[in-house]
Design a protein around this motif. Sequence first.
Motif, mmCIF file in Angstrom:
data_model
loop_
_atom_site.group_PDB
_atom_site.id
_atom_site.type_symbol
_atom_site.label_atom_id
_atom_site.label_comp_id
_atom_site.label_asym_id
_atom_site.label_seq_id
_atom_site.Cartn_x
_atom_site.Cartn_y
_atom_site.Cartn_z
ATOM 1 N N CYS A 40 6.849 3.740 -2.429
ATOM 2 C CA CYS A 40 7.814 3.369 -3.600
ATOM 3 C C CYS A 40 8.152 2.013 -3.626
ATOM 4 C CB CYS A 40 8.832 4.399 -3.896
ATOM 5 S SG CYS A 40 8.538 6.144 -4.362
ATOM 6 N N ARG A 41 8.598 1.812 -2.386
ATOM 7 C CA ARG A 41 9.062 0.354 -1.934
ATOM 8 C C ARG A 41 8.315 -0.727 -2.011
ATOM 9 N NH1 ARG A 41 12.163 2.793 1.834
ATOM 10 N NH2 ARG A 41 10.688 2.416 3.501
ATOM 11 N N GLU A 42 7.006 -0.442 -1.407
ATOM 12 C CA GLU A 42 5.729 -1.315 -1.427
ATOM 13 C C GLU A 42 5.283 -1.437 -2.814
ATOM 14 O OE1 GLU A 42 2.277 0.085 0.884
ATOM 15 O OE2 GLU A 42 3.688 0.297 2.763
ATOM 16 N N ARG A 43 4.983 -0.675 -3.747
ATOM 17 C CA ARG A 43 4.402 -0.566 -5.042
ATOM 18 C C ARG A 43 5.676 -0.716 -6.070
ATOM 19 N NH1 ARG A 43 -0.917 0.797 -5.071
ATOM 20 N NH2 ARG A 43 -0.794 -0.112 -7.031
ATOM 21 N N SER A 44 7.006 -1.006 -5.888
ATOM 22 C CA SER A 44 7.897 -1.047 -6.867
ATOM 23 C C SER A 44 7.814 0.155 -7.966
ATOM 24 C CB SER A 44 7.814 -2.316 -7.669
ATOM 25 O OG SER A 44 7.936 -3.449 -6.513
ATOM 26 N N ARG A 93 8.977 3.106 -10.233
ATOM 27 C CA ARG A 93 10.197 3.397 -11.023
ATOM 28 C C ARG A 93 10.339 4.860 -11.328
ATOM 29 N NH1 ARG A 93 11.690 -0.451 -8.767
ATOM 30 N NH2 ARG A 93 11.602 -2.446 -9.318
ATOM 31 N N GLY A 134 7.422 0.267 -15.530
ATOM 32 C CA GLY A 134 7.472 0.142 -14.262
ATOM 33 C C GLY A 134 6.309 1.082 -13.637
#
Length: 171
Positions: A78-82, A84, A32
Amino acid sequence: MDDASLNAGPLNAGPPITDSARDFAAALPEGGALLALDLGTKTIGIALCDAGWRFATAGKTLERGKFGRDRDTLAAICRERSVRGVVIGLPRNMDGSEGSRAQASRAYARNLSAALDLPILLWDERWSTVSAERSLIEQDMSRGKRKERIDSHAAAVILQAAIDALAGASI
């Protein structure tokens, strides 16, 4: 987890905060994208890498504000780019000891881990800013532009070193 793990026992259930690449890799079994932070007193340098942990890329530099605002901005990234997992530069002294800046980075890591529910790797950042500056000078970047970009490039140096270690840890 080994002695390098900073979270241990039932009191600290949640994503690990560690300075061990092996433990961090184990917390990310499917890989990720990773986010790296170079925490300064006035700014936060940001870098990201691909899900395959091959290349670190300098991102933006945030003006450091209250933790809640920083947390919200980082959570959105973090949400935009996934993302981990997060790599945070740990400012050790040249002799390897830790001073007040390292303690502040560890506290920031604890708060961020709880807020983002992501594992965190604390990575020795000695020489990262020097390395980033050399690279920017080699690119013939003006002093003014270097000042704007140095923190995010230092975060990329930190992240590249960490993902190089992670590649070895996950074999």
